[in-house]
Design an enzyme around this catalytic site. Structure first.
Site, short mmCIF file in Angstrom:
data_model
loop_
_atom_site.label_atom_id
_atom_site.label_comp_id
_atom_site.label_asym_id
_atom_site.label_seq_id
_atom_site.Cartn_x
_atom_site.Cartn_y
_atom_site.Cartn_z
N CYS A 272 0.80 -1.24 0.00
CA CYS A 272 0.00 0.00 0.00
C CYS A 272 0.83 1.28 0.00
CB CYS A 272 -0.91 0.01 1.23
SG CYS A 272 -2.08 -1.34 1.18
N1 LIG Z 1 -2.70 -6.09 1.98
C1 LIG Z 1 -3.15 -5.07 2.70
O1 LIG Z 1 -2.79 -4.93 3.87
C2 LIG Z 1 -4.14 -4.06 2.13
C3 LIG Z 1 -4.71 -3.12 3.01
C4 LIG Z 1 -5.63 -2.20 2.53
C5 LIG Z 1 -5.95 -2.21 1.18
N2 LIG Z 1 -5.39 -3.10 0.33
C6 LIG Z 1 -5.83 -3.06 -1.06
O2 LIG Z 1 -6.67 -4.15 -1.32
C7 LIG Z 1 -6.51 -4.62 -2.65
C8 LIG Z 1 -6.16 -6.09 -2.67
O3 LIG Z 1 -4.92 -6.28 -2.02
P1 LIG Z 1 -4.45 -7.66 -1.41
O4 LIG Z 1 -3.34 -7.33 -0.50
O5 LIG Z 1 -5.58 -8.45 -0.86
O6 LIG Z 1 -3.92 -8.38 -2.75
P2 LIG Z 1 -3.50 -9.92 -2.93
O7 LIG Z 1 -2.53 -9.96 -4.05
O8 LIG Z 1 -3.15 -10.53 -1.62
O9 LIG Z 1 -4.83 -10.64 -3.39
C9 LIG Z 1 -5.49 -10.38 -4.57
C10 LIG Z 1 -6.15 -11.67 -5.05
O10 LIG Z 1 -6.91 -11.34 -6.21
C11 LIG Z 1 -6.80 -12.40 -7.11
N3 LIG Z 1 -7.18 -11.94 -8.43
C12 LIG Z 1 -6.45 -11.27 -9.35
N4 LIG Z 1 -7.18 -11.03 -10.45
C13 LIG Z 1 -8.42 -11.54 -10.23
C14 LIG Z 1 -9.60 -11.60 -10.98
N5 LIG Z 1 -9.67 -11.12 -12.22
N6 LIG Z 1 -10.65 -12.18 -10.41
C15 LIG Z 1 -10.60 -12.71 -9.17
N7 LIG Z 1 -9.50 -12.69 -8.41
C16 LIG Z 1 -8.41 -12.12 -8.94
C17 LIG Z 1 -5.36 -12.86 -6.97
O11 LIG Z 1 -5.18 -14.18 -7.44
C18 LIG Z 1 -5.18 -12.76 -5.44
O12 LIG Z 1 -5.54 -13.96 -4.80
C19 LIG Z 1 -5.45 -3.71 -3.26
O13 LIG Z 1 -6.09 -2.67 -3.93
C20 LIG Z 1 -4.72 -3.16 -2.07
O14 LIG Z 1 -4.15 -1.89 -2.34
C21 LIG Z 1 -4.49 -4.04 0.78
#
Ligand SMILES: NC(=O)c1ccc[n+]([C@@H]2O[C@H](COP(=O)([O-])OP(=O)(O)OC[C@H]3O[C@@H](n4cnc5c(N)ncnc54)[C@H](O)[C@@H]3O)[C@@H](O)[C@H]2O)c1
Length: 435
Positions: A272
């Site tokens: 992030c």
């Molecule tokens: N990790 C954190 O602490 C955090 C905190 C706040 C916000 N965010 C935000 O949340 C969002 C997701 O982050 P994350 O950390 O969970 O990512 P991540 O990479 O852990 O997970 C994303 C998942 O989405 C899947 N994916 C990709 N394309 C897809 C599709 N077309 N259909 C279905 N699934 C699909 C991937 O295989 C993966 O399992 C981002 O925008 C991030 O900025 C993350």
């Protein structure tokens, strides 16, 4: 469908919750909705992840497999079959929002996922985007796609934006207790979104639009990025003046008002903080505006690994050694303490710079037994056992991430030289250099 019918279905727990993207954000949401009695459908394009989850296995260190097993019993199921989107009443998108190689927003995960669900959208669903993004994404990208089906947003289908807040590894907060901001495209959308999140989260904060909700998340992360940039710059100034920045932060933190401590390190890490601010920078250009604080903090934070390497070179130089050919063990390569997440970890930037300068680089990290496959980086390495014998064989221990599992006294006793980027060693000692 009337919004009240969908709200009723949500409140009665008859609604099926669909979570798209079963990652760091999606998975905890799955667990929470399953725990309180909803049927949860998890949809992901990664077949390996889906298979693992359906076998009750977690792939994230801080989420125990027992919790996945329990959620399967409670009604969670993972799938790669997007046709099943039509079964869900709520569709929550938790897919990545990285930057492309020009450091511009890469929204393809969000737009691809939306394109993949569009054929299966139906009357009476709520669509919520949780991925961090610039203000306007929900209206500009999701709204037209949802309405391309002939369904009308606010009447047949409901659209909200609700940013995820997560602090992986922080034992004081869980999904239920982290307040959640929600904005809706219309009043009816907001009411449905509120019901969706109030059923699972203790405190839901309503804002007037999806744009305001999108901007809220960016403000939170920009606030961190800028303050970390500030304290990193202060560290460099303090170091040149012979002052220990960590001592100063500890002293300043005793002020009971008007001061919030931020801690310097070897750079910025995680999915992030190094990335999200640039979503705003990009969007602001459309309005002829420059986001100077963001750019400046980015510049300072991006240069931190180079500064740490120059401090390491100086320390070796003083001991009559060069970085070229030096054996270096990097302590902790996850992006922050006590977790296994490697995304954007500054330790990787350090390792690459060290290799570039001809050092022999190994690492030890209790959370990362084998260096993982990463999009931009590769090291064919596994974690070195930090025994006293191994420790004493390195010219430098470069402390990048201060995991609580490290035995810091033992390390200091056996190390030839420690370069401490986290302020772990409070007292001055001959074999510790702060960087
Ligand atoms: N990790 C954190 O602490 C955090 C905190 C706040 C916000 N965010 C935000 O949340 C969002 C997701 O982050 P994350 O950390 O969970 O990512 P991540 O990479 O852990 O997970 C994303 C998942 O989405 C899947 N994916 C990709 N394309 C897809 C599709 N077309 N259909 C279905 N699934 C699909 C991937 O295989 C993966 O399992 C981002 O925008 C991030 O900025 C993350």
């Amino acid at each position: 469908m009337d919004a009240n019918i969908l709200i009723e279905k949500i409140l009665n727990k008859k609604a099926i919750i669909g979570i798209l993207g079963l990652g760091y954000v999606g998975l905890p949401l799955v667990l929470r909705y399953a725990e309180i009695g909803y049927k949860v459908l998890g949809i992901d394009i990664d077949a390996d992840k889906v298979a693992k989850l359906n076998q009750g296995k977690s792939y994230i260190a801080h989420i125990p497999s027992a919790k996945i097993e329990m959620s399967l019993k409670q009604g969670f199921e993972a799938t790669t079959d997007f046709a099943r989107v039509s079964e869900a009443d709520a569709l929550i998108l938790c897919v990545p929002t990285p930057l492309n190689k020009y450091r511009e927003p890469d929204l393809t995960f969000v737009t691809d996922t939306t394109d993949m669900i569009v054929p299966y959208l139906r009357n009476g669903q709520v669509l919520s985007l949780e991925s961090t993004t610039y203000p306007g994404t929900t209206e500009e990208e999701l709204l037209p796609r949802a309405e391309s089906t002939g369904l009308k947003v606010g009447e047949d289908i409901f659209l909200v934006y609700s940013p995820e807040r997560e602090d992986p590894g922080n034992p004081n907060y869980e999904t239920r207790t982290i307040p959640k901001v929600v904005g809706g495209h219309t009043e009816a959308c907001l009411e449905v979104g509120k019901a969706l999140y109030e059923s699972a989260i203790d405190h839901v904060i309503v804002v007037s639009s999806t744009k305001a909700a999108e901007m809220t998340k960016l403000l939170e992360n920009i606030h961190r990025a800028v303050n970390i940039g500030l304290v990193n710059e202060m560290k460099i100034v303090a170091d040149r003046m012979g002052i220990d920045i960590h001592e100063v932060i500890r002293a300043a933190s005793t002020k009971p008002f008007g001061f919030t401590p931020y801690y310097p390190g070897p750079g910025l890490g995680g999915h992030c903080i190094p990335i999200d601010p640039f979503y705003l920078t990009w969007k602001a250009r459309e309005y002829d505006l420059n986001t100077r604080f963001i750019e400046l903090a980015g510049e300072v934070n991006t240069n931190m690994p180079r500064w740490v390497i120059s401090k390491t070179m100086d320390a070796l130089n003083e001991r009559g050694k060069s970085l070229k050919g030096a054996k270096i063990l990097v302590l902790g390569i996850a992006y922050k303490k006590n977790i296994d997440d490697m995304r954007e970890s500054p330790a990787v930037a350090l390792m690459e710079l060290l290799v570039e300068k001809g050092a022999i680089v190994h690492y030890t990290d209790p959370y990362v037994p084998v260096f993982p496959k990463m999009r931009k980086h590769h090291f064919d390495l596994s974690s070195v056992d930090p025994t006293s014998k191994n420790i004493s064989s390195y010219d430098v221990l470069l402390l990048a991430t201060d995991h609580a599992k490290f035995d810091y006294d033992m390390l200091q006793k056996h190390a030839k030289l420690i370069v401490d980027t986290r302020g772990v060693y409070l007292d001055a000692c001959d074999n510790v250099v702060k960087a």
